[in-house]
Design an enzyme around this catalytic site. Structure first.
Site, short mmCIF file in Angstrom:
data_model
loop_
_atom_site.label_atom_id
_atom_site.label_comp_id
_atom_site.label_asym_id
_atom_site.label_seq_id
_atom_site.Cartn_x
_atom_site.Cartn_y
_atom_site.Cartn_z
N ASP A 8 -10.55 -8.02 -8.97
CA ASP A 8 -10.04 -6.75 -8.46
C ASP A 8 -9.26 -7.09 -7.18
O ASP A 8 -9.48 -8.15 -6.58
CB ASP A 8 -11.23 -5.82 -8.17
CG ASP A 8 -10.81 -4.58 -7.44
OD1 ASP A 8 -9.87 -3.92 -7.90
OD2 ASP A 8 -11.41 -4.27 -6.39
N ASP A 10 -8.08 -4.51 -4.27
CA ASP A 10 -8.48 -3.78 -3.05
C ASP A 10 -9.98 -3.94 -2.79
O ASP A 10 -10.80 -3.49 -3.60
CB ASP A 10 -8.17 -2.28 -3.21
CG ASP A 10 -6.68 -2.00 -3.37
OD1 ASP A 10 -5.89 -2.57 -2.62
OD2 ASP A 10 -6.32 -1.19 -4.25
C1 BG6 Z 1 -7.88 0.81 -6.45
C2 BG6 Z 1 -8.58 1.33 -5.22
O1 BG6 Z 1 -7.72 -0.57 -6.35
O2 BG6 Z 1 -6.59 1.42 -6.58
C3 BG6 Z 1 -8.68 2.85 -5.28
O3 BG6 Z 1 -9.90 0.80 -5.17
C4 BG6 Z 1 -7.28 3.43 -5.44
O4 BG6 Z 1 -9.27 3.32 -4.09
C5 BG6 Z 1 -6.61 2.85 -6.69
O5 BG6 Z 1 -7.34 4.85 -5.57
C6 BG6 Z 1 -5.19 3.35 -6.89
O6 BG6 Z 1 -4.38 2.84 -5.87
P1 BG6 Z 1 -2.87 3.26 -5.59
O7 BG6 Z 1 -2.39 2.16 -4.65
O8 BG6 Z 1 -2.16 3.24 -6.90
O9 BG6 Z 1 -2.91 4.60 -4.96
MG MG Z 2 -11.78 -2.60 -5.32
#
Ligand code: BG6
Ligand code: MG
Length: 220
Positions: A8, A10
């Protein structure tokens, strides 16, 4: 035998999970919606629009679909502002040595992320060529806990699910990995998940030997 590791992004590779929280918190404060760090844990791993729906569970009023889309865009704008300061210093502890070690052992490496911002994030931290495969929010129709993102990464890598180890910091991501038939190393918040195959506080607190020793017969 583990032949690939799917990370993963984030909260596992880079500390952008904190930026997601701050951006949602700013929108919530503007709208007068109660929103705490504890509430934020449920947003980990889920898509932007699903995150918004979870945040709105505590809203005093209803929002139209157009209002929701505008709010999600506003959050993304605040988030992108925070991303401007992102540098390789934001790579989480343990990540670079683990990747280096896995690479030396011939293990394939992938990203499996729900984020539509994965490309610019990897660039900002100087890791745009660090992975063999990147599957992100721009490639999937179902967000975690659906297994789609990890299943796609496994297919792109050419490695069967039982031989891919997923690394996740979100409950939804642990569930997605297991649903894809992959063993899961849960780190950080997700380390409390009862079904995770392996657990560690962070990638700095587990050895590559421990990661690769996972018994794949349990999940395949
Ligand atoms: C995930 C995060 O990696 O991405 C979530 O953990 C987030 O918190 C999701 O909502 C979507 O991210 P983005 O950058 O497309 O808004
Ligand atoms: Mg994550």
């Amino acid at each position: 035998m583990i032949r690939a590791v799917i990370f993963d992004l984030d909260g596992v590779i880079v500390s952008t999970d904190e930026f997601h929280f701050r951006a949602w918190k700013r929108v919530a404060d503007e709208e007068g919606i109660p929103f705490t760090r504890q509430n934020n844990e449920r947003l980990r791993g889920v898509s932007r629009m699903e995150s918004l729906e979870i945040m709105l569970e505590r809203a005093a009023r209803k929002y139209s679909q157009a209002g929701k889309v505008a709010m999600a865009e506003r959050k993304n704008g605040y988030y992108r502002e925070l991303l401007k300061d992102l540098t390789p210093a934001d790579i989480l502890p343990g990540v670079l040595p683990v990747l280096d070690d896995l690479r030396k052992r011939g293990i394939k490496l992938a990203i499996g992320s729900s984020s539509k911002n994965a490309g610019p994030i990897l660039k900002a931290i100087g890791m745009e060529t660090a992975f063999d495969v990147v599957v992100d929010g721009t490639h999937i129709t179902q967000s975690k806990p659906d297994p789609e993102v990890f299943a796609k990464a496994g297919v792109s890598l050419g490695v069967p699910p039982g031989q891919c180890l997923v690394v996740e910091d979100a409950d939804a991501g642990v569930e997605a990995g297991l649903a894809a038939g992959m063993p899961v190393l849960a780190v950080g918040f997700a380390a409390a998940h009862p079904n995770a195959t392996l657990k560690a506080r962070s990638l700095a607190e587990i050895t590559v030997e421990e990661m690769l020793r996972v018994d794949t017969r349990e999940v395949s």
